[in-house]
Design an enzyme around this catalytic site. Structure first.
Site, mmCIF file in Angstrom:
data_model
loop_
_atom_site.group_PDB
_atom_site.id
_atom_site.type_symbol
_atom_site.label_atom_id
_atom_site.label_comp_id
_atom_site.label_asym_id
_atom_site.label_seq_id
_atom_site.Cartn_x
_atom_site.Cartn_y
_atom_site.Cartn_z
ATOM 1 N N SER A 1 -38.297 5.053 -1.582
ATOM 2 C CA SER A 1 -37.802 4.893 -0.190
ATOM 3 C C SER A 1 -38.437 4.200 0.834
ATOM 4 O O SER A 1 -37.775 3.449 1.591
ATOM 5 C CB SER A 1 -37.697 6.410 0.183
ATOM 6 O OG SER A 1 -36.964 7.177 -0.747
ATOM 7 N N ASP A 2 -39.625 4.173 0.650
ATOM 8 C CA ASP A 2 -40.725 3.273 1.535
ATOM 9 C C ASP A 2 -40.314 1.796 1.410
ATOM 10 O O ASP A 2 -40.204 1.065 2.161
ATOM 11 C CB ASP A 2 -41.970 3.563 1.459
ATOM 12 C CG ASP A 2 -42.621 4.815 2.066
ATOM 13 O OD1 ASP A 2 -41.868 4.873 3.195
ATOM 14 O OD2 ASP A 2 -43.570 5.490 1.604
ATOM 15 N N ILE A 3 -40.185 1.543 0.137
ATOM 16 C CA ILE A 3 -40.017 -0.038 -0.487
ATOM 17 C C ILE A 3 -38.721 -0.356 0.067
ATOM 18 O O ILE A 3 -38.596 -1.753 0.588
ATOM 19 C CB ILE A 3 -40.462 -0.001 -1.860
ATOM 20 C CG1 ILE A 3 -41.650 0.190 -2.069
ATOM 21 C CG2 ILE A 3 -40.018 -1.528 -2.267
ATOM 22 C CD1 ILE A 3 -42.033 0.389 -3.582
#
Length: 405
Positions: A175-177
């Site tokens: 999700s961050d990436i």
């Protein structure tokens, strides 16, 4: 050799992963990324180890492998942005920057006069990108956002894992990436517009928005067909056979994407009769009769070792592959030929060649290597203040004595 983003300056006020992964991509493409870190502490992920980079004698350098994964091609400047002198430095950098990336909680930067409105008034050409867990608006806007929480809230964990098992997160902070990827794309679009209009934009990136957006086919299955997707392990919700199969000595992945490939699979496994079985002749029928089809295919694939099946299936033009461990990935001759890993010199261990990932982006006429290793904390403070901001040595010394830098 020039790079596509040469001459572009990015002021990076982000930390952890989503923001830094965005600015790392911009740095890979040639931008000058100035990473702002807290004096004496730095980005939290500097301490997310072991493992840490080791020096020639095998001692930890306190440069975490995690930090090194997301901070190549940047320069580190330590600044206490909670002080008046620190804010002056940030304002001077804003005047000389094209992009600002931040992932503070909603409202935190407004108290410091570093919110979009204040920055835009100071430098109207600057593109300002905010990356938060839930965006700048909505009932969850003020909540802190973490990848693991968002993977659950955004539906990903409900479709990941074995059908009879518990919900499962992805093995990397995806999700961050992906939010970092969407942010980088948005920034490039805003810069394109800025170059035409002379005015920057405020970009609002939400981890939860991004997570929901890249549910892709699973979201569409629900929105269009009313299907409530669930966990299928490694099986595909819309294609059969398309999953992991046990062999005589391990497992392989098989991705039969159309009916022609299915017919070739039946020949390759010695069961040509399955190609004409009225239950399985089309993908739609195989979906309807998934369990019956898989019983037949699994029984045949269990008879030979993985290496033999991969040889036979690839020769038949059937998409398949091994399930590599991480070491096996980097031992793969194709990965090595593509040069995804680069050996670099690092200031923390100058007599050791450190291995880091490089961007997977390939573009004719450009070589996107690691120009700058992930920086040590504050490694470029004096360089940036003296050369970019033209501070004299006495002012830099005074700022250091005050603890501002």
């Amino acid at each position: 050799m020039t790079l596509p983003l040469d001459g572009l300056r990015v002021l990076d006020l982000s930390r952890i992963l989503a923001g830094p992964s965005c600015t790392q991509t911009l740095g890979d493409l040639g931008a000058d990324v100035v990473k702002i870190e807290r004096p004496g502490i730095g980005d939290d992920i500097r301490g997310w180890g072991p493992p840490f980079l080791k020096d020639r004698d095998g001692n930890d350098t306190r440069e975490s492998a995690y930090f090194m994964s997301t901070n190549r091609n940047k320069r580190s400047l330590t600044v206490d942005i909670g002080s008046d002198d620190g804010l002056e430095i940030i304002h001077d950098l804003i005047d000389k920057s094209d992009v600002l990336v931040e992932n503070f909680k909603v409202g935190d930067l407004k108290r410091r006069g570093l919110d979009w409105g204040s920055v835009h008034a100071r430098n109207p050409r600057l593109v300002y990108c905010s990356i938060t867990g839930f965006g700048q608006t909505g009932p969850y806007a003020e909540r802190p956002g973490y990848d693991f929480v968002v993977q659950g809230m955004g539906g990903l964990m409900s479709i990941t894992g074995e059908a009879a098992g518990q919900p499962m997160k992805v093995g990397v902070p995806i999700s961050d990436i992906m939010s970092g990827m969407y942010a980088a794309v948005s920034i490039l679009a805003a810069l394109r517009e800025r170059d035409q209009t002379g005015v920057g934009r405020h970009i609002d990136i939400s981890l939860l928005d991004c997570q929901a957006a890249w549910l892709y086919n699973q979201a569409s299955n629900y929105l269009v067909g009313g299907v409530h997707p669930g966990r299928l392990g490694n099986a595909h919700p819309n294609i059969v056979p398309y999953e992991t199969f046990a062999t005589a000595d391990g497992h392989i992945n098989l991705a039969v994407g159309n009916d022609g490939q299915y017919r070739r699979l039946c020949q390759a496994i010695g069961r040509p009769n399955l190609a004409d079985d009225p239950r399985f002749v089309t993908n739609t029928l195989r979906l309807t009769n998934r369990d019956a089809a898989l019983i037949e295919i699994r029984a045949e694939l269990a008879k030979k070792p993985s290496a033999q099946w991969l040889t036979d299936l690839q020769a038949a033009g059937i998409p398949c592959g091994p399930i590599n461990t991480i070491p096996e990935v980097f031992d793969d001759p194709h990965i090595q030929a593509r040069g995804i890993v680069q050996e670099i010199n690092h200031s923390a261990a100058p007599n050791v060649k450190a291995k880091v990932m490089r961007t997977p982006i390939r573009m004719e006429g450009h070589e996107f290597g690691v120009r700058l290793p992930p920086p040590m904390l504050g490694e470029h403070t004096d360089e940036i203040l003296s050369k970019m901001l033209n501070y004299d040595p006495k002012k830099i010394t005074d700022l250091r004595e005050k603890g501002t830098i």
